[in-house]
Structure formats: C-alpha cells, structure tokens
Design an enzyme around this catalytic site. Structure first.
Site, PDB file in Angstrom:
ATOM      1  N   ASP A 148     -89.251  -5.473   1.803  1.00  0.00           N
ATOM      2  CA  ASP A 148     -88.033  -5.292   2.599  1.00  0.00           C
ATOM      3  C   ASP A 148     -88.280  -4.196   3.638  1.00  0.00           C
ATOM      4  OD1 ASP A 148     -84.750  -5.959   1.941  1.00  0.00           O
ATOM      5  OD2 ASP A 148     -85.222  -4.334   3.314  1.00  0.00           O
ATOM      6  N   ILE A 149     -87.899  -4.438   4.890  1.00  0.00           N
ATOM      7  CA  ILE A 149     -88.146  -3.429   5.936  1.00  0.00           C
ATOM      8  C   ILE A 149     -87.216  -2.235   5.795  1.00  0.00           C
ATOM      9  CG2 ILE A 149     -89.144  -5.001   7.651  1.00  0.00           C
ATOM     10  CD1 ILE A 149     -86.356  -4.958   9.055  1.00  0.00           C
ATOM     11  N   ASN A 175     -77.690 -12.079  -2.944  1.00  0.00           N
ATOM     12  CA  ASN A 175     -76.389 -11.946  -2.282  1.00  0.00           C
ATOM     13  C   ASN A 175     -76.022 -13.280  -1.656  1.00  0.00           C
ATOM     14  OD1 ASN A 175     -76.341  -9.153  -2.836  1.00  0.00           O
ATOM     15  ND2 ASN A 175     -77.534  -8.729  -0.980  1.00  0.00           N
ATOM     16  N   GLY A 215     -73.107  -8.944   1.052  1.00  0.00           N
ATOM     17  CA  GLY A 215     -74.261  -8.247   1.595  1.00  0.00           C
ATOM     18  C   GLY A 215     -75.363  -9.152   2.090  1.00  0.00           C
ATOM     19  N   GLN A 216     -75.137 -10.471   2.112  1.00  0.00           N
ATOM     20  CA  GLN A 216     -76.191 -11.351   2.640  1.00  0.00           C
ATOM     21  C   GLN A 216     -76.255 -11.176   4.154  1.00  0.00           C
ATOM     22  OE1 GLN A 216     -75.857 -15.587   1.755  1.00  0.00           O
ATOM     23  NE2 GLN A 216     -77.923 -15.999   2.521  1.00  0.00           N
ATOM     24  N   SER A 217     -77.434 -10.816   4.658  1.00  0.00           N
ATOM     25  CA  SER A 217     -77.555 -10.575   6.094  1.00  0.00           C
ATOM     26  C   SER A 217     -78.449 -11.612   6.772  1.00  0.00           C
ATOM     27  CB  SER A 217     -78.082  -9.168   6.366  1.00  0.00           C
ATOM     28  OG  SER A 217     -79.292  -8.963   5.695  1.00  0.00           O
ATOM     29  N   HIS A 243     -82.800 -15.723  -0.380  1.00  0.00           N
ATOM     30  CA  HIS A 243     -83.907 -14.866  -0.803  1.00  0.00           C
ATOM     31  C   HIS A 243     -83.484 -14.031  -2.000  1.00  0.00           C
ATOM     32  CE1 HIS A 243     -81.524 -12.784   2.287  1.00  0.00           C
ATOM     33  NE2 HIS A 243     -81.868 -11.637   1.738  1.00  0.00           N
ATOM     34  N   HIS A 294     -83.929 -10.403  -3.821  1.00  0.00           N
ATOM     35  CA  HIS A 294     -84.367  -9.005  -3.773  1.00  0.00           C
ATOM     36  C   HIS A 294     -84.928  -8.621  -5.136  1.00  0.00           C
ATOM     37  CE1 HIS A 294     -82.215  -7.910   0.011  1.00  0.00           C
ATOM     38  NE2 HIS A 294     -81.389  -8.863  -0.369  1.00  0.00           N
TER      39      HIS A 294
END
Lengths: 116, 116
Positions: free
Chosen positions: A32-33, A89, A95-97, A102, A104
């Site tokens: 994750d960035i 999410n 919180g899904q962006s 995917h 986490h």
C-alpha cells in the site's frame, strides 16, 4: 479484460509500473502506498470486480484465494507468530477508494479494536 | 466434527443457543455480543478451522462463501448503499479471540482508517 480508467487494472496490465511482492495467475500483491502498519499489502485480483457486492458464486474460489495469498505473504514476511488482519472495504462509506476489489493485509504492530 | 472446547463449535452444534441471522449448509451468522458498529455480524463456518493460517487450498471456496454471505447479510440489513467492512483477525496479536475462523462484518456508521 481490464478497464483503462481503473488504477488496479492498469497495474495488472503493466501500464503503471509496480513492484509485486507476489504474483500468480489469479492475483498480484503490492505494498500500500499509504501504509497503516509496518506491513500493509494489497492483494488484487487480475480480474476486474468492482467490489465484494460484484462477486458472484463463481468467484468464491477466487475470493478465498485472495485471503490465502494474504495469509501466505504475512507469514513470508515473518508475521505468522504475531498475527495479521485482512480487511475488505465495500463502498465509499466503508473506506473503499479504488473500485477494483482488493484485500488489505496489515501486520507488524498491535492492531486495535474496533477495526476502524 | 466439532470441538467441545470451542465456543463456535458449540454454537454450531446447538449446545449453546444462539439466534442465527442466516444459516446454510456451510456457515451461520450471528450478531457479535460486543458490537463495534450498529451492525456487527460474525460469519462462522460450520467446519472447525482454527484460523486463516489453518485454511488449505480446498477451503478457498468456503472462504469466499463466508465473504459473500457477509456481503449478502450487510445488504439485507440495508447497508448496501452506505457500505460495510469485512475483517478477519489471524492470531491473538491481531485481535483473534476465538480460535475458530470467523469473518466480522461491520456497517451502520462511518468506518475509520486505519482499520484498528
């Protein structure tokens, strides 16, 4: 296959370069960035599914595979003993962006409760 | 089948009474007794798997089923629009308190980041 407007489809396609912690025929794993723990990975299916709401019964083996790959990566990075948390999410309110499903995977520090 | 010292195996066996939000041949869903959100469900496989570390390749369809059941329950309870979060804790350090694999499903409030 793949959606040019989708960040993760572009990573899958190689259009956006990324370092893969793991990859196989069904998924890939990147860091994750914006990590929220010493280890924070994203397990991303190659197939574009918008979210968990978009997954059909035929996708159940894929979903399980994503979880098991997350488990394997956490163990490979040395977090098998201390533990890890897998989170999906679904929906912006949760919180899904990125609207490409995917998982986490977080580890490497005490993980608090509630989970957000 | 079933482990008498396992809380969730006893719920699956009916030894400990519980109200099921959903049940099918592979899993059941109960409300968390210590809810962390207006909706907080636990999706529990009937089969005893200690944790995600204990899941084998043959269990991948089951794992995916647990996630999809969580999604269905969240939608059935009216949280499809606002979103929901699914969480699996693996290991005591990650918050796993019952060593029978289960998926937390949370919804009904803003879910913060990091996820714990």
């Amino acid at each position: 296959m793949g959606n040019e407007s989708c960040l993760f489809c572009r990573i899958v396609a190689g259009t956006i370069p990324a370092e893969f912690v793991h990859q196989d025929e069904r998924c890939l794993v990147i860091r994750d960035i914006n990590p929220q723990a010493p280890m924070h990975m994203l397990v991303i299916p190659r197939e574009h599914l918008e979210s968990l709401d978009d997954a059909a019964q035929k996708d159940e083996p894929l979903l399980g595979h994503l979880l098991r790959v997350g488990a394997r990566v956490a163990n490979d990075e040395g977090h098998g003993e201390s533990g890890y948390r897998t989170v999906i999410n679904t929906g912006a309110g949760a919180g899904q962006s990125v609207f490409h499903l995917h998982v986490h995977v977080l580890a490497g520090r005490a993980l608090n409760w509630p989970p957000g």
